[in-house]
Write a protein that holds these residues in place. Structure first.
Motif, short mmCIF file in Angstrom:
data_model
loop_
_atom_site.label_atom_id
_atom_site.label_comp_id
_atom_site.label_asym_id
_atom_site.label_seq_id
_atom_site.Cartn_x
_atom_site.Cartn_y
_atom_site.Cartn_z
N TRP A 10 -28.92 -33.37 57.51
CA TRP A 10 -29.79 -32.69 58.43
C TRP A 10 -29.96 -32.32 57.53
O TRP A 10 -31.68 -32.12 58.03
CB TRP A 10 -28.36 -31.88 59.11
CG TRP A 10 -29.87 -30.97 60.42
CD1 TRP A 10 -29.57 -29.92 59.69
CD2 TRP A 10 -30.65 -31.71 60.95
NE1 TRP A 10 -31.11 -29.70 61.03
CE2 TRP A 10 -31.25 -30.47 61.46
CE3 TRP A 10 -30.95 -33.01 61.09
CZ2 TRP A 10 -32.45 -31.26 62.57
CZ3 TRP A 10 -31.40 -33.15 62.60
CH2 TRP A 10 -32.19 -31.82 62.49
N ARG A 14 -34.13 -33.17 58.41
CA ARG A 14 -34.76 -32.29 58.14
C ARG A 14 -36.22 -31.79 57.68
O ARG A 14 -37.63 -30.90 57.97
CB ARG A 14 -34.52 -30.57 58.86
CG ARG A 14 -33.66 -29.86 57.77
CD ARG A 14 -32.45 -28.61 58.03
NE ARG A 14 -33.44 -28.04 58.88
CZ ARG A 14 -33.85 -26.72 58.12
NH1 ARG A 14 -33.82 -26.36 56.73
NH2 ARG A 14 -34.99 -25.62 58.88
N SER A 85 -30.10 -29.31 66.88
CA SER A 85 -29.17 -29.58 65.79
C SER A 85 -29.90 -27.96 64.71
O SER A 85 -29.03 -27.66 63.78
CB SER A 85 -29.69 -30.72 65.16
OG SER A 85 -29.66 -31.36 65.92
N TYR A 89 -27.02 -25.88 63.08
CA TYR A 89 -27.03 -25.53 61.78
C TYR A 89 -27.46 -23.89 60.96
O TYR A 89 -26.62 -23.83 60.29
CB TYR A 89 -28.48 -26.80 61.11
CG TYR A 89 -28.95 -26.85 59.40
CD1 TYR A 89 -28.02 -26.83 58.64
CD2 TYR A 89 -30.23 -25.60 58.78
CE1 TYR A 89 -28.27 -26.77 56.76
CE2 TYR A 89 -30.52 -25.42 57.90
CZ TYR A 89 -29.50 -26.47 56.74
OH TYR A 89 -29.71 -26.26 55.67
#
Length: 96
Positions: A10, A14, A85, A89
């Motif tokens: 992730w 990102r 997400s 996270y």
């Protein structure tokens, strides 16, 4: 996939940014594939497995409307999935 691997994946995603995520995963990943699948399933349900009856009438208009609809839906899907997400996270990462 372990938590550590998920977070690392992730973080790489990102880094590219929200806009890239929405376009790549939402519009192209979900919207395009769902639009094409919807069109194909619609043709099968309308005409059965007789391929000679496919692509009759206003199939192009149906395809365009379906794709535009799903691509716009993909923007919403990508935006929502980005938020989910990011929330996941931050919740899990900050509680390490």
């Amino acid at each position: 996939m372990s938590k550590k691997n998920r977070f690392a994946k992730w973080e790489k995603i990102r880094e590219k940014g929200k806009k890239n995520y929405i376009i790549y995963y939402g519009v192209l990943g979900w919207g395009l594939s769902a639009g094409i699948l919807s069109f194909i399933l619609g043709e099968v349900f309308d005409h059965g497995l007789n391929i000679t009856n496919y692509f009759t009438g206003d199939w192009l208009l149906s395809l365009v409307i379906g794709l535009v609809s799903f691509l716009l839906g993909g923007i919403l899907f990508g935006y929502c999935m980005w938020g989910i997400s990011e929330s996941y996270y931050h919740d899990k990462y900050s509680n390490k």
